[in-house]
Motif scaffolding. Structure first.
Motif, PDB file in Angstrom:
ATOM      1  N   LEU A  87     -14.892 -14.112   4.954  1.00  0.00           N
ATOM      2  CA  LEU A  87     -14.186 -12.830   4.858  1.00  0.00           C
ATOM      3  C   LEU A  87     -13.366 -12.762   3.579  1.00  0.00           C
ATOM      4  N   THR A  88     -13.186 -11.546   3.074  1.00  0.00           N
ATOM      5  CA  THR A  88     -12.265 -11.299   1.965  1.00  0.00           C
ATOM      6  C   THR A  88     -11.257 -10.259   2.429  1.00  0.00           C
ATOM      7  N   VAL A  89      -9.981 -10.596   2.318  1.00  0.00           N
ATOM      8  CA  VAL A  89      -8.900  -9.670   2.639  1.00  0.00           C
ATOM      9  C   VAL A  89      -8.260  -9.284   1.311  1.00  0.00           C
ATOM     10  N   GLN A  90      -8.285  -7.991   0.990  1.00  0.00           N
ATOM     11  CA  GLN A  90      -7.797  -7.535  -0.302  1.00  0.00           C
ATOM     12  C   GLN A  90      -6.656  -6.544  -0.132  1.00  0.00           C
ATOM     13  N   LEU A  91      -5.659  -6.680  -1.000  1.00  0.00           N
ATOM     14  CA  LEU A  91      -4.540  -5.739  -1.065  1.00  0.00           C
ATOM     15  C   LEU A  91      -4.956  -4.574  -1.952  1.00  0.00           C
ATOM     16  N   HIS A  92      -4.608  -3.357  -1.523  1.00  0.00           N
ATOM     17  CA  HIS A  92      -4.917  -2.155  -2.308  1.00  0.00           C
ATOM     18  C   HIS A  92      -3.629  -1.356  -2.510  1.00  0.00           C
ATOM     19  N   LEU A  93      -3.525  -0.748  -3.665  1.00  0.00           N
ATOM     20  CA  LEU A  93      -2.380   0.092  -4.015  1.00  0.00           C
ATOM     21  C   LEU A  93      -2.873   1.532  -4.072  1.00  0.00           C
ATOM     22  N   CYS A  94      -2.085   2.432  -3.524  1.00  0.00           N
ATOM     23  CA  CYS A  94      -2.436   3.848  -3.576  1.00  0.00           C
ATOM     24  C   CYS A  94      -1.219   4.615  -4.086  1.00  0.00           C
ATOM     25  N   SER A  95      -1.411   5.353  -5.152  1.00  0.00           N
ATOM     26  CA  SER A  95      -0.322   6.110  -5.764  1.00  0.00           C
ATOM     27  C   SER A  95      -0.649   7.590  -5.723  1.00  0.00           C
ATOM     28  N   SER A  96       0.351   8.393  -5.391  1.00  0.00           N
ATOM     29  CA  SER A  96       0.147   9.840  -5.389  1.00  0.00           C
ATOM     30  C   SER A  96       0.737  10.493  -6.631  1.00  0.00           C
ATOM     31  N   LEU A  97       1.471   9.725  -7.434  1.00  0.00           N
ATOM     32  CA  LEU A  97       2.081  10.237  -8.665  1.00  0.00           C
ATOM     33  C   LEU A  97       1.757   9.288  -9.824  1.00  0.00           C
ATOM     34  N   SER A  98       1.446   9.823 -10.972  1.00  0.00           N
ATOM     35  CA  SER A  98       1.040   8.974 -12.101  1.00  0.00           C
ATOM     36  C   SER A  98       2.178   8.113 -12.640  1.00  0.00           C
ATOM     37  N   PHE A  99       3.429   8.481 -12.389  1.00  0.00           N
ATOM     38  CA  PHE A  99       4.539   7.671 -12.909  1.00  0.00           C
ATOM     39  C   PHE A  99       5.019   6.592 -11.932  1.00  0.00           C
ATOM     40  N   THR A 100       4.354   6.453 -10.783  1.00  0.00           N
ATOM     41  CA  THR A 100       4.705   5.399  -9.826  1.00  0.00           C
ATOM     42  C   THR A 100       4.402   4.038 -10.446  1.00  0.00           C
ATOM     43  N   THR A 101       5.349   3.119 -10.312  1.00  0.00           N
ATOM     44  CA  THR A 101       5.170   1.762 -10.830  1.00  0.00           C
ATOM     45  C   THR A 101       5.299   0.774  -9.679  1.00  0.00           C
ATOM     46  N   PHE A 102       4.227   0.035  -9.434  1.00  0.00           N
ATOM     47  CA  PHE A 102       4.243  -1.028  -8.432  1.00  0.00           C
ATOM     48  C   PHE A 102       4.765  -2.287  -9.124  1.00  0.00           C
ATOM     49  N   PHE A 103       5.866  -2.835  -8.627  1.00  0.00           N
ATOM     50  CA  PHE A 103       6.472  -4.028  -9.234  1.00  0.00           C
ATOM     51  C   PHE A 103       5.800  -5.316  -8.797  1.00  0.00           C
ATOM     52  N   GLY A 104       5.259  -5.322  -7.624  1.00  0.00           N
ATOM     53  CA  GLY A 104       4.612  -6.531  -7.108  1.00  0.00           C
ATOM     54  C   GLY A 104       4.104  -6.274  -5.710  1.00  0.00           C
ATOM     55  N   GLY A 105       3.184  -7.101  -5.296  1.00  0.00           N
ATOM     56  CA  GLY A 105       2.635  -6.987  -3.949  1.00  0.00           C
ATOM     57  C   GLY A 105       2.036  -8.295  -3.515  1.00  0.00           C
ATOM     58  N   TRP A 106       1.758  -8.398  -2.236  1.00  0.00           N
ATOM     59  CA  TRP A 106       1.249  -9.656  -1.692  1.00  0.00           C
ATOM     60  C   TRP A 106       0.402  -9.431  -0.452  1.00  0.00           C
ATOM     61  N   VAL A 107      -0.435 -10.393  -0.183  1.00  0.00           N
ATOM     62  CA  VAL A 107      -1.225 -10.393   1.036  1.00  0.00           C
ATOM     63  C   VAL A 107      -1.306 -11.844   1.529  1.00  0.00           C
ATOM     64  N   LEU A 108      -1.164 -12.003   2.819  1.00  0.00           N
ATOM     65  CA  LEU A 108      -1.282 -13.312   3.454  1.00  0.00           C
ATOM     66  C   LEU A 108      -2.232 -13.129   4.644  1.00  0.00           C
ATOM     67  N   ALA A 109      -3.168 -14.053   4.788  1.00  0.00           N
ATOM     68  CA  ALA A 109      -4.097 -13.985   5.921  1.00  0.00           C
ATOM     69  C   ALA A 109      -4.282 -15.385   6.471  1.00  0.00           C
ATOM     70  N   ARG A 110      -4.415 -15.461   7.783  1.00  0.00           N
ATOM     71  CA  ARG A 110      -4.682 -16.740   8.437  1.00  0.00           C
ATOM     72  C   ARG A 110      -5.434 -16.471   9.732  1.00  0.00           C
ATOM     73  N   VAL A 111      -6.051 -17.510  10.250  1.00  0.00           N
ATOM     74  CA  VAL A 111      -6.774 -17.409  11.512  1.00  0.00           C
ATOM     75  C   VAL A 111      -5.768 -17.232  12.641  1.00  0.00           C
ATOM     76  N   ALA A 112      -6.048 -16.313  13.520  1.00  0.00           N
ATOM     77  CA  ALA A 112      -5.196 -16.103  14.701  1.00  0.00           C
ATOM     78  C   ALA A 112      -5.865 -16.748  15.907  1.00  0.00           C
ATOM     79  N   PRO A 113      -5.046 -17.331  16.804  1.00  0.00           N
ATOM     80  CA  PRO A 113      -5.615 -17.958  18.003  1.00  0.00           C
ATOM     81  C   PRO A 113      -6.234 -16.934  18.941  1.00  0.00           C
TER      82      PRO A 113
END
Length: 186
Positions: A160-186
């Motif tokens: 599997l690939t788990v990917q973070l996506h950014l969605c902006s509704s305004l062109s001047f929006t600035t994303f400073f940082g982001g993260w994704v964490l995934a692990r197997v769940a019991p």
């Protein structure tokens, strides 16, 4: 004194008894061989079951994490970001995601894609679900952040690939940082 040797006909009797003992020993060895084979089969099954348990516990303990800390902006719509790869022996994964932005408004979403099954969770489905997307707005002097978590059912044993996506509704929006964490769940 009498002859200690039995008469000849007694020799035949002893030969018959000896042959009978040999048959009993042989059948006893076969039974022991069968018991040993059954014990080995059970032992192999237990070892295989323990290996599966160890594999599952190891997978649960292994968190996959990726982040970005560079400024991303100047777009309207979607931008793909960091991703992690994993395989779930349980058929469930736990996902945590989020990030920070400044000046504008945007969403942090994720997607899950299987090597064989294709899209399992789409970024669009998260964007349309206010309970699952991470929505953030901010001003020029404050960089707010947000995060969320979810349990997702996935095919067992598939890459599997788990990917973070950014969605902006305004062109001047600035994303400073982001993260994704995934692990197997019991």
């Amino acid at each position: 004194m009498a002859d200690p040797r039995p008469p000849r006909e007694d020799y035949q009797f002893l030969a018959d008894q000896l042959a009978g003992l040999r048959r009993e020993i042989a059948s006893g060895q076969e039974a022991d061989g069968q018991q040993l084979a059954q014990s080995l089969k059970k032992l192999r099954e237990q070892v295989a079951a323990q290996a599966t348990v160890i594999e599952t516990l190891t997978a649960i303990a292994d968190s996959k994490y990726a982040e970005f800390t560079t400024h991303v902006g100047g777009f309207v719509g979607w931008a793909d970001s960091v991703s992690v790869a994993l395989t779930s022996p349980t058929g469930r994964i736990e996902i945590h995601w989020g990030g920070a932005l400044n000046g504008g408004e945007g969403y942090f979403c994720y997607s899950v894609r299987g090597d064989r099954s294709g899209t399992i969770v789409s970024r669009e489905s998260l964007l349309q679900n206010p309970a699952r997307r991470v929505a953030v707005t901010g001003g020029a002097s404050f960089a707010p952040s947000g995060s969320a978590a979810a349990i997702v059912d996935v095919p067992r044993g598939e890459s599997l690939t788990v990917q973070l996506h950014l969605c902006s509704s305004l062109s001047f929006t600035t994303f400073f940082g982001g993260w994704v964490l995934a692990r197997v769940a019991p």
